[in-house]
Design an enzyme around this catalytic site. Structure first.
Site, short mmCIF file in Angstrom:
data_model
loop_
_atom_site.label_atom_id
_atom_site.label_comp_id
_atom_site.label_asym_id
_atom_site.label_seq_id
_atom_site.Cartn_x
_atom_site.Cartn_y
_atom_site.Cartn_z
CE1 TYR A 110 43.91 60.44 82.21
CE2 TYR A 110 42.67 60.42 84.26
CZ TYR A 110 42.95 59.87 83.03
OH TYR A 110 42.30 58.74 82.63
CG ASN A 146 47.65 55.30 73.55
OD1 ASN A 146 48.27 55.08 72.52
ND2 ASN A 146 47.88 54.63 74.67
CB CYS A 186 46.68 55.32 78.04
SG CYS A 186 45.74 54.13 77.10
CG HIS A 187 46.87 50.13 81.55
ND1 HIS A 187 47.56 49.91 80.37
CD2 HIS A 187 47.57 49.51 82.52
CE1 HIS A 187 48.63 49.18 80.63
NE2 HIS A 187 48.66 48.92 81.93
CD GLU A 228 50.67 47.11 83.95
OE1 GLU A 228 50.70 48.20 84.59
OE2 GLU A 228 50.70 47.06 82.72
#
Length: 160
Positions: A94, A115, A123-124, A154
């Protein structure tokens, strides 16, 4: 929320996803409890969104290509643009995004939580300086388990 507010509900390994889409734009993707019922797509765009989400579940490097509804404040849209540029398997904090935007980390966190299109605007992939942070204005529970699943899917180091 009643089923008719969604044009599709898709079961995934991490959540049931509610998809709101008209004929031209995807407006929202909502994380719902896994124990809910699926809803077959009610229009072509919802069907396309479901197909792309399934491709992402099979391949974390898949890039979404969906027409998206415009929403949010100008600041939120700037934050979401930065988030959309984060590649699969990578994360940003952030604070990093805030410095680039000339803002504060808390404001970036609020924009992340607002979002309406998670997964498409990933946003994760945005984390707190000292840990995983929150997800969708939640600090724990179901939403944080979704964030952890997505990061692990991911191969992001933060998921380990």
């Amino acid at each position: 929320m009643p089923s008719q507010t969604f044009q599709a509900k898709l079961k995934t390994p991490f959540a049931l996803l509610g998809i709101r889409a008209d004929d031209d734009r995807v407006a929202e993707i909502v994380f719902l409890s896994r124990d809910g019922d699926m809803l077959s797509p009610r229009n072509r765009l919802a069907e396309r969104a479901c197909a792309q989400i399934e491709r992402y579940v099979g391949d974390p490097d898949f890039r979404f290509d969906l027409p998206l509804a415009k929403s949010g404040t100008p600041f939120q849209r700037r934050v979401w643009g930065k988030i959309a540029a984060i590649e699969s398997g990578r994360t940003r904090s952030y604070g990093e995004l805030a410095r680039e935007l000339g803002s504060a980390a808390r404001a970036v966190g609020q924009a992340c939580g607002a979002n309406p299109l998670p997964l498409v605007v990933p946003c994760h992939r945005v984390l707190a300086a000292g840990g995983i942070g929150g997800f969708g204005h939640h600090e724990g529970g179901f939403h944080l388990s979704v964030k952890r699943w997505l990061l692990a899917h991911e191969g992001a180091a933060a998921a380990r």
